[in-house]
Design a protein around this motif. Structure first.
Motif, PDB file in Angstrom:
ATOM      1  N   HIS A  36      38.140  32.969  42.156  1.00 43.68           N
ATOM      2  CA  HIS A  36      37.480  32.085  43.130  1.00 43.68           C
ATOM      3  C   HIS A  36      36.497  31.144  42.436  1.00 43.68           C
ATOM      4  O   HIS A  36      36.279  31.251  41.221  1.00 43.68           O
ATOM      5  CB  HIS A  36      36.818  32.914  44.243  1.00 43.68           C
ATOM      6  CG  HIS A  36      35.787  33.898  43.770  1.00 43.68           C
ATOM      7  ND1 HIS A  36      34.603  33.528  43.212  1.00 43.68           N
ATOM      8  CD2 HIS A  36      35.777  35.260  43.775  1.00 43.68           C
ATOM      9  CE1 HIS A  36      33.886  34.601  42.912  1.00 43.68           C
ATOM     10  NE2 HIS A  36      34.584  35.669  43.230  1.00 43.68           N
TER      11      HIS A  36
ATOM     12  N   ASP B 269      23.603  38.947  38.712  1.00 43.99           N
ATOM     13  CA  ASP B 269      23.719  40.266  39.356  1.00 43.99           C
ATOM     14  C   ASP B 269      23.408  41.356  38.317  1.00 43.99           C
ATOM     15  O   ASP B 269      23.135  42.495  38.667  1.00 43.99           O
ATOM     16  CB  ASP B 269      25.101  40.489  39.998  1.00 43.99           C
ATOM     17  CG  ASP B 269      26.276  39.929  39.212  1.00 43.99           C
ATOM     18  OD1 ASP B 269      26.103  38.947  38.464  1.00 43.99           O
ATOM     19  OD2 ASP B 269      27.393  40.475  39.340  1.00 43.99           O
TER      20      ASP B 269
ATOM     21  N   THR C 115      34.729  38.395  45.334  1.00 40.62           N
ATOM     22  CA  THR C 115      36.056  38.985  45.530  1.00 40.62           C
ATOM     23  C   THR C 115      36.016  39.973  46.698  1.00 40.62           C
ATOM     24  O   THR C 115      36.907  39.967  47.564  1.00 40.62           O
ATOM     25  CB  THR C 115      36.486  39.704  44.235  1.00 40.62           C
ATOM     26  OG1 THR C 115      36.558  38.729  43.182  1.00 40.62           O
ATOM     27  CG2 THR C 115      37.829  40.387  44.406  1.00 40.62           C
ATOM     28  N   THR C 116      34.958  40.791  46.736  1.00 39.83           N
ATOM     29  CA  THR C 116      34.842  41.805  47.802  1.00 39.83           C
ATOM     30  C   THR C 116      34.847  41.124  49.171  1.00 39.83           C
ATOM     31  O   THR C 116      35.540  41.573  50.098  1.00 39.83           O
ATOM     32  CB  THR C 116      33.525  42.602  47.630  1.00 39.83           C
ATOM     33  OG1 THR C 116      33.491  43.106  46.297  1.00 39.83           O
ATOM     34  CG2 THR C 116      33.419  43.736  48.620  1.00 39.83           C
TER      35      THR C 116
HETATM   36  N1  CTP Z   1      30.184  35.477  39.629  1.00 39.29           N
HETATM   37  C1  CTP Z   1      29.381  34.370  39.937  1.00 39.29           C
HETATM   38  N2  CTP Z   1      29.270  33.969  41.237  1.00 39.29           N
HETATM   39  C2  CTP Z   1      29.913  34.626  42.219  1.00 39.29           C
HETATM   40  C3  CTP Z   1      30.737  35.733  41.925  1.00 39.29           C
HETATM   41  C4  CTP Z   1      30.849  36.137  40.599  1.00 39.29           C
HETATM   42  O1  CTP Z   1      28.777  33.764  39.053  1.00 39.29           O
HETATM   43  N3  CTP Z   1      29.747  34.216  43.471  1.00 39.29           N
HETATM   44  C5  CTP Z   1      30.276  35.906  38.237  1.00 39.29           C
HETATM   45  C6  CTP Z   1      29.692  37.296  38.037  1.00 39.29           C
HETATM   46  O2  CTP Z   1      28.278  37.229  37.914  1.00 39.29           O
HETATM   47  C7  CTP Z   1      30.365  37.725  36.755  1.00 39.29           C
HETATM   48  C8  CTP Z   1      31.749  37.032  36.825  1.00 39.29           C
HETATM   49  O3  CTP Z   1      31.624  36.022  37.842  1.00 39.29           O
HETATM   50  O4  CTP Z   1      29.652  37.222  35.640  1.00 39.29           O
HETATM   51  C9  CTP Z   1      32.842  38.012  37.201  1.00 39.29           C
HETATM   52  O5  CTP Z   1      32.428  38.661  38.379  1.00 39.29           O
HETATM   53  P1  CTP Z   1      33.311  39.698  39.192  1.00 39.29           P
HETATM   54  O6  CTP Z   1      32.527  40.949  39.371  1.00 39.29           O
HETATM   55  O7  CTP Z   1      34.654  39.795  38.606  1.00 39.29           O
HETATM   56  O8  CTP Z   1      33.420  38.906  40.592  1.00 39.29           O
HETATM   57  P2  CTP Z   1      32.822  39.234  42.022  1.00 39.29           P
HETATM   58  O9  CTP Z   1      33.299  38.171  42.954  1.00 39.29           O
HETATM   59  O10 CTP Z   1      31.337  39.440  41.931  1.00 39.29           O
HETATM   60  O11 CTP Z   1      33.563  40.599  42.352  1.00 39.29           O
HETATM   61  P3  CTP Z   1      33.214  41.767  43.373  1.00 39.29           P
HETATM   62  O12 CTP Z   1      32.976  41.188  44.722  1.00 39.29           O
HETATM   63  O13 CTP Z   1      34.444  42.640  43.337  1.00 39.29           O
HETATM   64  O14 CTP Z   1      31.996  42.493  42.827  1.00 39.29           O
END
Ligand code: CTP
Length: 133
Positions: A16, A97, A122-123
């Motif tokens: 995304h 995070d 992703t969640t």
């Molecule tokens: N990341 C980001 N901004 C977001 C989502 C993710 O900058 N809105 C960054 C995270 O900080 C990380 C990288 O993308 O450095 C990969 O994150 P990942 O955990 O794979 O993605 P998430 O969307 O945060 O997944 P989940 O919801 O499963 O925790």
């Protein structure tokens, strides 16, 4: 001049805009971007669910992004120091995070945390799609 090598880690499941934004900003911090993509097993242990896309597919997607120079499999969260050394990283870059959680690696390389892109994960995407049924 030697290239400044940046390393970052993540699952990058259901790719995304938050993922693209952090990879773009990570590349701007150096010249060569190395991405550790979580193995399916590591993702399960971190998030208690299987990824939607397998490691093989996630690796292929991340590799095809123009900001990314090298992709490898992150097998364990405990191996970050080994990966930093193996790939000769000058910078460890993570989303905020993880703010503060990797400060102990400052003896190996520079550590940078960047703000996450708001309102997307992703969640959240998985939950939205589930609710559409
Ligand atoms: N990341 C980001 N901004 C977001 C989502 C993710 O900058 N809105 C960054 C995270 O900080 C990380 C990288 O993308 O450095 C990969 O994150 P990942 O955990 O794979 O993605 P998430 O969307 O945060 O997944 P989940 O919801 O499963 O925790």
């Amino acid at each position: 001049m030697t290239k400044r090598r940046v390393i970052t880690f993540g699952t990058f499941d259901v790719l995304h805009m938050g993922h693209i934004n952090i990879l773009k900003r990570a590349k701007k911090e150096g010249d060569y971007l190395i991405v550790g993509v979580s193995s399916d097993e590591l993702n399960f242990s971190k998030k208690n669910r299987n990824p939607v896309y397998s490691y093989k597919h996630r690796k292929k997607l991340i590799k095809s992004i123009k900001y990314v120079d090298k992709v490898f499999k992150e097998k364990s969260l405990e191996l970050k120091a080994d990966y930093i050394k193996k790939y000769k990283a000058d910078v460890l870059l993570m989303g905020d995070d993880w703010q503060g959680k990797f400060d102990h690696f400052k003896e190996l390389c520079e550590v940078i945390y960047l703000p996450r892109t708001p309102s997307i994960s992703t969640t959240e995407i998985i939950e939205i799609v589930k609710q559409r049924d």
